[in-house]
Scaffold this active site. Structure first.
Site, short mmCIF file in Angstrom:
data_model
loop_
_atom_site.label_atom_id
_atom_site.label_comp_id
_atom_site.label_asym_id
_atom_site.label_seq_id
_atom_site.Cartn_x
_atom_site.Cartn_y
_atom_site.Cartn_z
CG ASP A 119 32.67 -57.50 -34.37
OD1 ASP A 119 33.84 -57.87 -35.20
OD2 ASP A 119 31.63 -56.90 -35.06
CG HIS A 120 37.89 -60.42 -35.28
ND1 HIS A 120 36.71 -61.11 -35.41
CD2 HIS A 120 38.39 -60.30 -36.40
CE1 HIS A 120 36.67 -61.45 -36.80
NE2 HIS A 120 37.82 -60.94 -37.40
CG HIS B 270 32.47 -59.05 -38.61
ND1 HIS B 270 32.83 -58.99 -37.37
CD2 HIS B 270 32.83 -60.29 -39.18
CE1 HIS B 270 33.42 -59.95 -36.93
NE2 HIS B 270 33.10 -60.95 -37.85
#
Length: 487
Positions: free
Chosen positions: A177-178, A240
């Protein structure tokens, strides 16, 4: 302050889907940057694996063109480009068939770390994992990296995890998950757990509420058909925003260890109360100024998929009882901004006269576009004439405070290097993914049962009026979304 670059050991990184958009925009430019700063050794090897009819030279040209497009300054000024391209190999592989797997095995080395980045559709995760195992390419020490979406709901997430675990141990799986690779997200952990100042205040006694906002000024043009199958809840909130919520609300782990950190994050998700529909506002941007609406971009005039969602979330534990978390994300909003705003309670007794516009203390953690941390304080307004109060901000923008060394590296760079190091701290564990879906599924099912369409909102706004009312009825206000150009 000078950042310290710690080189990683030599490795073989195989990128499945190496000719795709993510590889060209993020993965390959990120690797090149790590090479130019000395973190990635020349003994490393990058192996592109895809169905395209390319040879090694053609693949190197693709990489060169990608770097000139997505990292032009670095590619043009660096003398390391040719050396980097010399580390690149290409193997044509049929993910669903048997072609190319023997060739891929032939280029792998036995004395280095092996990592496999699956920049492909999740439907291929299990197939590729099985091929890597059956052909003896993946070893017990290999690492496999998978991109979101991690399922469409709890059932598919469980199936996806089962596919991955059929050939890899959980300790080998890196769900990327960036958002967790952003400098400021990690600084949130440092701020909380490396300073004696904040932890005594980090609870419902001192914090009135928390706002987590991820806004985008762009719509879903060009990918509306794909986005319409997920919506803001699946695309942003379940992953996110959930990660940002966990890092803000988690208990201090016993040590900075991957499983200790992730254990505490899972506890937060499991403590989330069910969200009532009255505490949610869904929106969908309408057409304006000649630009199409969400439904135009999705290609469905009857779409009920949300491009915006705001909700009030409660955590049922001692630390956060009575302190709500307000989550908000959407497309076509006033600007591009991601932040966590911790709003502190007012003093129990204010001895000074009421001051118009007084906002109180707030700690703002900015994730993008200008990564940094701001602490809002109240001071005396300078000058004679009585005690007048004014709001001032103690601001640390990383690029300004730390100079060139403070410019955050791209999240993908950091996360890929963590894969090579074998550090899973910033990657989601399987039970964490499933717990998030177990919380999100009832919310989505509630929308599907009522078939209530999302509220329309104007592009360039802060979302539908119903999202504003979500806060107003609690006597609170959203922080303003500032206008920033999308980059």
């Amino acid at each position: 302050m000078v950042s310290r670059v710690i080189p990683v050991d030599p490795f073989d990184l195989v990128i499945f889907g190496a000719t795709g958009d993510l590889a060209r925009r993020k993965i390959l430019p990120g690797l090149f940057h790590r090479f130019t700063v000395g973190q990635m050794p020349e003994a490393a090897r990058i192996v592109g694996a895809a169905r395209s009819e390319l040879d090694a030279d053609a693949f190197r040209k693709l990489i060169r063109d990608s770097l000139l497009e997505f990292a032009p300054k670095l590619a043009q000024e660096s003398a390391a480009l040719e050396r980097f391209l010399g580390m690149v190999h290409y193997v044509r592989v049929d993910a669903s068939g048997d072609a190319g797997w023997a060739d891929l095995k032939g280029v792998m080395r036995d004395d280095v770390v092996r990592a496999f980045y699956l920049s492909v559709s999740p439907s291929l995760f299990g197939t590729i994992g099985g091929k890597l195992h059956d052909h003896g390419i993946a070893t017990a020490e290999s690492r496999i990296v998978v991109e979101k979406p991690f399922g469409h709901d709890l059932e598919t997430a469980r199936a996806l995890n089962a596919d991955l675990r059929a050939n890899f141990d959980e300790s080998q799986i890196y769900r990327i998950d960036h958002y967790l690779g952003k400098e400021t997200v990690q600084n949130l952990m440092a701020l909380r757990f490396a300073n004696a100042l904040w932890e005594p205040l980090w609870n419902s006694t001192h914090i009135d509420h928390v706002q987590i906002t991820v806004s985008e000024s762009l719509g879903v043009e060009g990918r509306g058909e794909y986005y319409d199958k997920s919506g803001a809840m699946r695309d942003m909130v379940q992953n996110h925003l959930m990660q940002l919520l966990c890092l803000t609300a988690m208990e201090p782990p016993s040590r900075f260890d991957p499983n200790a950190v992730r254990d505490e994050k899972v506890k937060v998700i499991e403590a989330l109360e069910p969200v009532a529909q009255k505490d949610i506002a869904r929106g969908q941007y309408r057409a304006a100024n000649g630009a199409g609406s969400y439904r135009d971009h999705a290609g469905d005039p009857d779409s009920r998929t949300e491009s915006f969602v705001a909700m009030k979330v409660k955590i049922a534990n001692w630390r956060w009882a009575g302190t709500p978390f307000y989550l908000r994300t959407g497309k076509k909003l006033r600007g591009r901004s991601s932040e966590i705003a911790v709003i502190f309670r007012d003093p129990p007794h204010m001895i000074f006269p009421a001051t118009e516009g007084h906002k109180g203390n707030a700690l703002i953690i900015r994730l993008q576009p200008d990564e940094g941390i701001t602490l809002r304080n109240t001071i005396k307004d300078p000058g004679p004439g009585g005690m007048r109060l004014a709001e001032v901000a103690l601001d640390m923008t990383f690029a300004d405070a730390l100079g060139e060394q403070g410019t955050p590296q791209d999240a993908y760079e950091r996360l890929i290097m963590d894969v090579i190091r074998g550090d899973q701290t910033l990657f989601m564990r399987g039970d964490e993914v499933e717990a998030a879906w177990a919380w999100a599924d009832p919310i989505i099912h509630g929308w599907e049962e009522t078939r209530q369409p999302p509220y329309p909102y104007d592009p360039g706004s802060s979302g539908p009026e119903e999202a504003l009312m979500l806060m107003h009825r609690d006597g609170r206000r959203w922080r303003e979304i500032t206008r920033k150009d999308e980059t």
